[in-house]
Design an enzyme around this catalytic site. Structure first.
Site, PDB file in Angstrom:
ATOM      1  N   LYS A   1     -88.524 -37.066   5.569  1.00 53.29           N
ATOM      2  CA  LYS A   1     -89.554 -38.118   5.600  1.00 53.29           C
ATOM      3  C   LYS A   1     -90.163 -38.306   4.219  1.00 53.29           C
ATOM      4  CE  LYS A   1     -90.756 -36.947  10.399  1.00 53.29           C
ATOM      5  NZ  LYS A   1     -91.610 -36.061  11.194  1.00 53.29           N
TER       6      LYS A   1
ATOM      7  N   VAL B   1     -87.269 -40.206  22.496  1.00 49.51           N
ATOM      8  CA  VAL B   1     -87.649 -41.444  21.795  1.00 49.51           C
ATOM      9  C   VAL B   1     -87.029 -42.672  22.451  1.00 49.51           C
ATOM     10  CG1 VAL B   1     -87.542 -42.654  19.571  1.00 49.51           C
ATOM     11  CG2 VAL B   1     -87.980 -40.189  19.638  1.00 49.51           C
TER      12      VAL B   1
ATOM     13  N   LYS C   1     -74.605 -41.124  28.096  1.00 53.14           N
ATOM     14  CA  LYS C   1     -73.546 -40.478  28.894  1.00 53.14           C
ATOM     15  C   LYS C   1     -74.115 -39.826  30.144  1.00 53.14           C
ATOM     16  CE  LYS C   1     -70.738 -39.618  24.834  1.00 53.14           C
ATOM     17  NZ  LYS C   1     -70.901 -38.846  23.629  1.00 53.14           N
TER      18      LYS C   1
ATOM     19  N   GLY D   1     -93.385 -37.674  19.652  1.00 54.30           N
ATOM     20  CA  GLY D   1     -93.579 -37.921  21.083  1.00 54.30           C
ATOM     21  C   GLY D   1     -93.020 -39.284  21.479  1.00 54.30           C
TER      22      GLY D   1
ATOM     23  N   GLU E   1     -89.260 -47.754  10.504  1.00 55.10           N
ATOM     24  CA  GLU E   1     -90.652 -47.256  10.611  1.00 55.10           C
ATOM     25  C   GLU E   1     -90.717 -45.945  11.403  1.00 55.10           C
ATOM     26  OE1 GLU E   1     -93.995 -48.860   9.587  1.00 55.10           O
ATOM     27  OE2 GLU E   1     -94.096 -46.692   9.822  1.00 55.10           O
TER      28      GLU E   1
ATOM     29  N   GLY F   1     -93.683 -40.873  13.092  1.00 62.68           N
ATOM     30  CA  GLY F   1     -93.831 -41.398  14.452  1.00 62.68           C
ATOM     31  C   GLY F   1     -94.627 -42.685  14.528  1.00 62.68           C
TER      32      GLY F   1
ATOM     33  N   GLU G   1     -87.513 -30.984  17.165  1.00 63.66           N
ATOM     34  CA  GLU G   1     -86.130 -31.472  17.035  1.00 63.66           C
ATOM     35  C   GLU G   1     -85.209 -30.566  17.852  1.00 63.66           C
ATOM     36  OE1 GLU G   1     -85.344 -34.277  15.085  1.00 63.66           O
ATOM     37  OE2 GLU G   1     -87.498 -34.408  15.016  1.00 63.66           O
TER      38      GLU G   1
ATOM     39  N   ASP H   1     -87.209 -31.636   8.323  1.00 64.36           N
ATOM     40  CA  ASP H   1     -87.708 -32.892   8.887  1.00 64.36           C
ATOM     41  C   ASP H   1     -88.758 -33.512   7.950  1.00 64.36           C
ATOM     42  OD1 ASP H   1     -88.226 -34.590  11.520  1.00 64.36           O
ATOM     43  OD2 ASP H   1     -90.186 -33.932  10.810  1.00 64.36           O
TER      44      ASP H   1
HETATM   45  N1  HSE Z   1     -89.801 -33.099  15.211  1.00 60.78           N
HETATM   46  C1  HSE Z   1     -90.574 -34.125  14.587  1.00 60.78           C
HETATM   47  C2  HSE Z   1     -91.995 -33.629  14.426  1.00 60.78           C
HETATM   48  C3  HSE Z   1     -90.531 -35.369  15.426  1.00 60.78           C
HETATM   49  O1  HSE Z   1     -92.313 -32.572  14.962  1.00 60.78           O
HETATM   50  O2  HSE Z   1     -92.769 -34.269  13.745  1.00 60.78           O
HETATM   51  C4  HSE Z   1     -90.887 -36.577  14.654  1.00 60.78           C
HETATM   52  O3  HSE Z   1     -90.096 -36.751  13.532  1.00 60.78           O
END
Ligand code: HSE
Length: 424
Positions: free
Chosen positions: A205, A14, A45, A302, A129, A134, A190, A201
């Site tokens: 959200k 990202v 790093k 993505g 956002e 995404g 992830e 995940d």
């Molecule tokens: N791992 C998440 C997905 C990325 O597959 O939607 C976006 O949050």
């Protein structure tokens, strides 16, 4: 022309996408937004990673203090993920009055209260956002597009990795593990695969989106969650035969009974717009009292889709006078005022291995009737001398009724309950 200095924390998928968009579109934003956005430093790093992206050596640092305290930095973009480092760095930035743009759903979901308090104290902006779905502008839509509505439901496919896996299994007959490894290579997954596969995940959200949609605090802990690890190709094929597509669905509803939030695999009728959302595409389908039904569709993961959301937030912050904060009741005790529904209503798909004897189906039907569960469709799949596979779909009923029926079903000649999947 207004100048905005940006620091990017982390050059992973990202952060890297954000860097590319900002550098490639700098002139475009000067011309169209009247703002000159420059990446003035990057926290990374891994020097090789920065070099591969063409980031000038002199703006790369491994020291967060140096980055956050840089007087040329107005906006700090956090793309590190996780909590430990990210939370401290974001608070450091907010505490010195820098606007923060984050793609970190876990961080915003769990600590929005603390982060917003810090932002308001120093009059810094806090934008998120990219944390939800995404490139699909669902946060902006809820805040600025459908805010005239009382939203009664928000449903969606909000995890790209699981949607990619389920689509590849359904359409290409792929095995779960192979589809997962493809999703990893494509940069959707992830770092910890369990975050996607076990529904964390999507639940982070949904907690954020339901809080915004229902103007209340919907804590992560209240989101019912089931992942896709038990999904089988057999169930996907049965669903297909009956006209359904299997999705990892996020469902939020608000009614006089309270707020209901859940993430789990669900069969969606092929005629429903969500059934056609394939691959890494995501969609959010919401219902408002004035607007009716609205669906937003796009890439939920993505480098460029998520980078698009981040850069849009940077532009929003740069081109608006006052900062915008979330609209839900965001304090530690807000959730105490909310009633959460746990015995939700749904239709169900069940796959059963049944001892093949006269009257077996009648007994199952009687048990269901006793629990007020009505059967819509029934399919006897295969038989050997001893047993048959029975697939059935119920009308809408209560979760507790199905659990109760399933707990007693072995008394009806059912050798095994192979799957129980909710149906939208
Ligand atoms: N791992 C998440 C997905 C990325 O597959 O939607 C976006 O949050």
């Amino acid at each position: 022309m207004k100048k905005v200095g940006v620091a990017i924390l982390g050059l992973g998928v990202v952060g890297g996408g954000t860097y590319k968009i900002l550098t490639e579109h700098r002139e475009f934003y000067r011309n169209t937004q009247n703002v000159d956005i420059e990446v003035v430093c990057v926290l990374e790093k891994d020097a090789a990673r920065a070099e591969a992206l063409g980031v000038p050596k002199e703006i790369v640092s491994a020291n967060v203090f140096e980055v956050v305290s840089n007087p040329d930095v107005n906006v700090v973009v956090e793309c590190l993920g996780g909590i430990t480092e990210a939370k401290g760095y974001v608070l450091d930035a907010l505490n010195v009055g820098k606007t923060v743009v984050t793609s970190n759903k876990e961080l915003f979901c769990k600590y929005s209260h603390e982060l917003e308090r810090a932002a308001k104290r120093t009059n810094a902006g806090l934008y998120f956002e990219a944390s939800c779905v995404g490139g699909v502008p669902i946060v902006r839509t809820l805040l600025d597009g459908v805010q005239s509505n009382k939203i009664s439901s928000i449903q969606g496919i909000i995890n790209g990795t699981t949607n990619y896996i389920l689509t590849r299994m359904a359409k290409d007959g792929m095995h779960y593990e192979d589809a997962l490894s493809e999703a990893k290579k494509l940069g959707y997954a992830e770092a910890d695969p369990s975050a996607d596969l076990d529904g964390f995940d999507a639940a982070y959200k949904l907690s954020i989106l339901a809080s915004l949609a229902f103007h209340t605090k919907v804590p992560f802990a209240k989101v019912f969650r089931e992942g896709i690890s038990n999904v089988s190709r057999e169930d996907i094929a049965n669903g297909n035969e009956l006209g359904y597509t299997l999705k990892l669905l996020a469902v939020g509803k608000q009614s006089e009974h309270g707020v209901e939030v859940r993430v789990h695999p669900a069969f969606v009728k092929n005629s429903h717009p969500l059934a056609g959302v394939d691959g890494s595409f995501n969609a959010v389908y919401l219902t408002g009292d004035s607007v009716g039904e609205v669906m937003l569709y796009g890439k939920g993961a993505g480098e460029f889709p998520t980078g698009s959301a981040i850069v849009s937030d940077i532009i929003y912050a740069a081109t608006h006078e006052g900062n915008r904060y979330s609209t839900f009741k965001n304090n530690a005790s807000a959730e105490k005022d909310v009633k959460f529904v746990t015995d939700f209503e749904s239709a169900y798909y069940l796959r059963l291995t049944v001892t093949d004897r006269a009257g077996a189906l009648a007994k199952i039907a009687a048990l269901f009737a006793k629990n007020n569960i009505s059967i819509v469709e029934l399919l006897q799949k295969s038989c050997d001398a001893e047993s048959a596979t029975v697939v059935l779909i119920t009308h809408t009923t209560h979760e507790a009724a199905v659990k109760n029926a399933v707990s007693r079903i072995n008394l009806c000649g059912v050798a095994k309950v192979d799957s129980v999947i909710r149906v939208l």
